[in-house]
Motif scaffolding. Structure first.
Motif, PDB file in Angstrom:
ATOM      1  N   VAL A 120      16.362  15.781  -6.361  1.00 21.41           N
ATOM      2  CA  VAL A 120      16.013  15.617  -5.005  1.00 21.41           C
ATOM      3  C   VAL A 120      16.465  14.301  -4.071  1.00 21.41           C
ATOM      4  O   VAL A 120      16.401  13.400  -3.271  1.00 21.41           O
ATOM      5  N   LEU A 121      15.270  13.248  -5.146  1.00 22.91           N
ATOM      6  CA  LEU A 121      15.204  12.000  -5.190  1.00 22.91           C
ATOM      7  C   LEU A 121      16.758  11.155  -5.352  1.00 22.91           C
ATOM      8  O   LEU A 121      16.971  10.301  -4.455  1.00 22.91           O
ATOM      9  N   TRP A 174       4.005   6.168  -4.383  1.00 20.79           N
ATOM     10  CA  TRP A 174       3.695   7.597  -5.813  1.00 20.79           C
ATOM     11  C   TRP A 174       2.556   7.289  -6.706  1.00 20.79           C
ATOM     12  O   TRP A 174       3.669   7.794  -7.767  1.00 20.79           O
ATOM     13  N   GLY A 175       1.868   6.020  -7.484  1.00 20.99           N
ATOM     14  CA  GLY A 175       1.750   5.821  -8.100  1.00 20.99           C
ATOM     15  C   GLY A 175       2.164   5.572  -9.122  1.00 20.99           C
ATOM     16  O   GLY A 175       1.439   5.371 -10.348  1.00 20.99           O
ATOM     17  N   GLN A 176       2.968   4.772  -8.914  1.00 22.30           N
ATOM     18  CA  GLN A 176       4.727   4.047  -9.936  1.00 22.30           C
ATOM     19  C   GLN A 176       4.954   2.672 -10.228  1.00 22.30           C
ATOM     20  O   GLN A 176       4.971   2.827  -8.245  1.00 22.30           O
ATOM     21  N   TYR A 177       5.334   2.176 -10.706  1.00 21.85           N
ATOM     22  CA  TYR A 177       5.919   1.082 -10.454  1.00 21.85           C
ATOM     23  C   TYR A 177       7.305   1.054 -10.088  1.00 21.85           C
ATOM     24  O   TYR A 177       7.443   2.124 -11.071  1.00 21.85           O
ATOM     25  N   LEU A 185      11.763   6.675   1.412  1.00 20.63           N
ATOM     26  CA  LEU A 185      11.605   8.035   0.411  1.00 20.63           C
ATOM     27  C   LEU A 185       9.782   7.996   1.602  1.00 20.63           C
ATOM     28  O   LEU A 185       9.615   8.837   1.025  1.00 20.63           O
ATOM     29  N   ARG A 186       9.122   6.947   0.997  1.00 21.89           N
ATOM     30  CA  ARG A 186       8.085   7.296   1.288  1.00 21.89           C
ATOM     31  C   ARG A 186       7.567   8.274   2.359  1.00 21.89           C
ATOM     32  O   ARG A 186       6.828   9.314   2.529  1.00 21.89           O
ATOM     33  N   SER A 187       8.669   8.257   3.423  1.00 21.80           N
ATOM     34  CA  SER A 187       8.239   8.564   4.484  1.00 21.80           C
ATOM     35  C   SER A 187       8.623  10.027   4.282  1.00 21.80           C
ATOM     36  O   SER A 187       8.052  11.127   6.120  1.00 21.80           O
ATOM     37  N   LYS A 188       9.148  10.146   3.689  1.00 17.02           N
ATOM     38  CA  LYS A 188       9.634  11.623   3.584  1.00 17.02           C
ATOM     39  C   LYS A 188       9.339  12.333   2.346  1.00 17.02           C
ATOM     40  O   LYS A 188       9.791  13.742   2.589  1.00 17.02           O
ATOM     41  N   HIS A 189       8.190  12.076   1.266  1.00 11.57           N
ATOM     42  CA  HIS A 189       8.221  12.810   0.348  1.00 11.57           C
ATOM     43  C   HIS A 189       6.159  11.713  -0.168  1.00 11.57           C
ATOM     44  O   HIS A 189       6.973  10.884   0.053  1.00 11.57           O
TER      45      HIS A 189
END
Length: 275
Positions: free
Chosen positions: A155-156, A99-102, A143-147
């Motif tokens: 939510v996280l 999501w554009g974050q490390y 996580l990436r597959s859901k959001h």
């Protein structure tokens, strides 16, 4: 076992005092001599230092002692290998983008029965040979597959609780995870934390005869949470995590806490490290 160290603050803070005692456990006061790593978030950036040498002897670790880096979130790890050879690729913390974050992740535990295919996803795959990195890749993939973008912290936290429960079925899963804003810590066996805030006092390290007066470098509004496998000082009151407890820290304090029960007993009964 390996050992974990995390710091989450409301103002940029250096971890030199805690890290000084922590790295003694890599061959001086304990046997975690198979490599180390430490990562510092600085706004959107991240400094990551890794070495397959013991932290007590590594020239890179000595740099951290003499060049304090101020950060709001820090994760460190000292390794005692059980799965995966001693190599740079197997040193924690592991780093990935989402999501554009490390994101940084360090694990203490042993997931012996983790299926080989788990963790080899479309977006994230291990570089090294540890089950720790495999678990990290699986966690991010889920996580990436859901959001498609970063969800709310609530939510996280709920999603992470569910994924953590799944992974904890395979063994001991103590970990620290951060994106530079939040810090998540999960305990299977051993993990403790302390929140330092005003009025600040002195602290004495367990692993070295060193005392530091925090009142000389802080302001009344500063707040610092330090998380460690085992307490680092002997004159402060540390809070021990409950088994299967997940806590999210923001701005130097725990803000969400919940247990992550799993459906079957842990395969491992000791707090050994898989990294």
């Amino acid at each position: 076992m390996c050992q974990l160290l995390g710091m989450n603050c409301n103002v940029p803070t250096d971890i030199a005092f805690s890290f000084r005692g922590f790295r003694q456990r890599a061959g001086v006061t304990d046997q975690h001599s198979d490599g180390f790593g430490i990562g510092f978030f600085e706004e959107a950036g991240c400094r990551l230092f890794l070495d397959y040498q013991a932290a007590s002897e590594s020239p890179i670790a000595r740099i951290i002692d003499h060049y304090p880096i101020k950060s709001i979130n820090v994760i460190a790890h000292i390794r005692k290998a059980t799965q995966g050879v001693v190599s740079l690729a197997n040193c924690h913390p592991f780093q990935r983008e989402m999501w554009g974050q490390y994101w940084l992740f360090a694990h203490n535990g042993d997931l012996k029965s983790l299926p080989p295919e788990l963790g080899k996803g479309h977006f994230y795959q291990p570089v090294g040979s540890t089950d720790s990195e495999q678990a990290f890749c699986y966690l991010l993939e889920k996580l990436r597959s859901k959001h498609e973008k970063m969800p709310s912290s609530e939510v996280l936290f709920a999603e992470l609780k569910e994924i953590t429960s799944t992974l904890a079925e395979f063994g001991v899963f103590n970990f620290i995870l951060s994106n530079g804003k939040f810090m998540f810590a999960h305990c299977s066996t051993n993990l403790s934390y302390i929140v330092r805030k005003a009025p600040f006092t002195t602290a004495h390290l367990l692993d070295e005869d060193v005392t530091f007066d925090f009142s000389t470098v802080t302001t009344p509004t500063d707040r610092v949470a330090v998380i460690a496998t085992l307490p680092l000082t002997d004159n402060e009151t540390w809070t021990k995590f409950e088994p299967d407890q997940l806590i999210m820290f923001i701005d130097g304090e725990p803000v969400l806490e919940q247990n992550c029960p799993h459906s079957r007993p842990s395969k491992a009964t000791t707090n050994t490290c898989s990294s």
